[in-house]
Motif scaffolding. Structure first.
Motif, PDB file in Angstrom:
ATOM      1  N   LYS A 138       0.824  -1.195   0.000  1.00 45.39           N
ATOM      2  CA  LYS A 138       0.000   0.000   0.000  1.00 45.39           C
ATOM      3  C   LYS A 138       0.864   1.254   0.000  1.00 45.39           C
ATOM      4  O   LYS A 138       0.551   2.246  -0.659  1.00 45.39           O
ATOM      5  CB  LYS A 138      -0.949   0.002   1.203  1.00 45.39           C
TER       6      LYS A 138
ATOM      7  N   ASP B  33       0.847   4.127  -2.777  1.00 47.89           N
ATOM      8  CA  ASP B  33       0.595   5.520  -2.410  1.00 47.89           C
ATOM      9  C   ASP B  33       1.706   6.441  -2.916  1.00 47.89           C
ATOM     10  O   ASP B  33       1.438   7.529  -3.432  1.00 47.89           O
ATOM     11  CB  ASP B  33       0.457   5.657  -0.889  1.00 47.89           C
TER      12      ASP B  33
ATOM     13  N   ASN C 107     -11.640   7.305   4.213  1.00 48.97           N
ATOM     14  CA  ASN C 107     -10.972   6.042   3.921  1.00 48.97           C
ATOM     15  C   ASN C 107      -9.833   6.301   2.931  1.00 48.97           C
ATOM     16  O   ASN C 107     -10.049   6.917   1.882  1.00 48.97           O
ATOM     17  CB  ASN C 107     -11.985   5.067   3.299  1.00 48.97           C
TER      18      ASN C 107
ATOM     19  N   TRP D 141      -8.542   4.619   0.730  1.00 52.38           N
ATOM     20  CA  TRP D 141      -8.769   4.100  -0.607  1.00 52.38           C
ATOM     21  C   TRP D 141      -9.513   5.082  -1.502  1.00 52.38           C
ATOM     22  O   TRP D 141      -9.431   5.006  -2.732  1.00 52.38           O
ATOM     23  CB  TRP D 141      -9.500   2.764  -0.564  1.00 52.38           C
TER      24      TRP D 141
ATOM     25  N   ARG E  90      -8.828   8.282  -1.747  1.00 49.96           N
ATOM     26  CA  ARG E  90      -7.750   9.049  -2.364  1.00 49.96           C
ATOM     27  C   ARG E  90      -7.039   8.222  -3.438  1.00 49.96           C
ATOM     28  O   ARG E  90      -6.741   8.728  -4.524  1.00 49.96           O
ATOM     29  CB  ARG E  90      -6.754   9.481  -1.279  1.00 49.96           C
ATOM     30  N   ARG E  91      -6.801   6.957  -3.161  1.00 46.71           N
ATOM     31  CA  ARG E  91      -6.107   6.094  -4.123  1.00 46.71           C
ATOM     32  C   ARG E  91      -6.934   5.938  -5.399  1.00 46.71           C
ATOM     33  O   ARG E  91      -6.408   6.040  -6.514  1.00 46.71           O
ATOM     34  CB  ARG E  91      -5.837   4.728  -3.502  1.00 46.71           C
ATOM     35  N   ILE E  92      -8.225   5.673  -5.236  1.00 47.00           N
ATOM     36  CA  ILE E  92      -9.094   5.499  -6.401  1.00 47.00           C
ATOM     37  C   ILE E  92      -9.165   6.797  -7.204  1.00 47.00           C
ATOM     38  O   ILE E  92      -9.145   6.775  -8.446  1.00 47.00           O
ATOM     39  CB  ILE E  92     -10.498   5.038  -5.969  1.00 47.00           C
TER      40      ILE E  92
END
Length: 230
Positions: A2, A6, A199, A201, A203-205
């Motif tokens: 992860k 990131d 969450n 995720w 930001r990641r998405i």
């Protein structure tokens, strides 16, 4: 794993704006006299806007605030950007949609969007808060507009009247991004109201969607052979 993802995402979304700008400028002679001619300006604006926003987000020394009470002052750069962004793409795809009735609808949509942009600051401070209503309305209008363009484009390609052009890839990238990002934005809005932490995720998405959208735009320009008209 992860952490590596990131690091990659956080350090790749601004550079891809620059890469897209370079590719768009190389292909500029093929569309310099069309409605797409302003696109490199928007790309440059996007690159500088997100570079500044990223610096403000990461480093306290970069700030648009006049004092410590306004440490979220950088929202204003995104609020202005959203207005320019949505109006440009409504203008762009309106010029390439064949249906006169739908082109008229886009004119009305742009007017409604401007009205919403003027009303939104009465509910959320334009300088200190993200203008969610402006974004939601603009995003929905863009989805409808691009969906219509791609529908007409698909019919023409199927009939053998044309091949996929750069606007197909730009439209596809924008459509994927906004359809997927709308629920993320809604979740962020709800989190803000309820004071919940985001969450990671989301930001990641969000960053993955940016990479997908601009990768498609780059592919569109690289595949561009014939001069664009209109």
């Amino acid at each position: 794993m992860k952490l590596s993802l990131d690091v990659f995402l956080e350090n790749s979304f601004v550079p891809i704006y620059g890469i897209t700008l370079v590719v768009a400028m190389v292909r500029y002679p093929k569309y310099f006299d069309t409605s797409l001619r302003y696109f490199p300006i928007l790309l440059l604006y996007t690159f500088l806007n997100d570079l500044l926003g990223d610096l403000i987000y990461r480093y306290d020394s970069f700030s648009l605030a006049f004092n410590d009470l306004y440490n979220d002052y950088y929202f204003v750069i995104y609020n202005i950007y959203n207005i320019v962004f949505f109006l440009y793409f409504l203008y762009l795809f309106r010029n390439y949609i064949e249906s006169r009735r739908f082109r008229k609808w886009i004119k009305h949509a742009a007017l409604v969007f401007l009205i919403v942009s003027l009303i939104n600051p009465f509910f959320q401070d334009f300088f200190l808060e993200y203008q969610y209503l402006t974004f939601f309305v603009g995003s929905i209008f863009i989805i409808i507009c691009i969906s219509r363009y791609l529908y007409e484009d698909y019919k023409n390609i199927k009939a053998g009247l044309k091949t996929m052009n750069v606007l197909f890839f730009i439209g596809t990238g924008l459509l994927i991004y906004h359809i997927c990002y709308l629920p993320i934005k809604a979740i962020r809005y709800c989190n803000g109201i309820m004071g919940l932490l985001e969450n990671p995720w989301l930001r990641r998405i969000h960053l993955i969607l940016i990479l997908i959208m601009y990768s498609l735009i780059i592919i569109g320009f690289l595949r561009m052979k014939k001069r664009l008209i209109r």
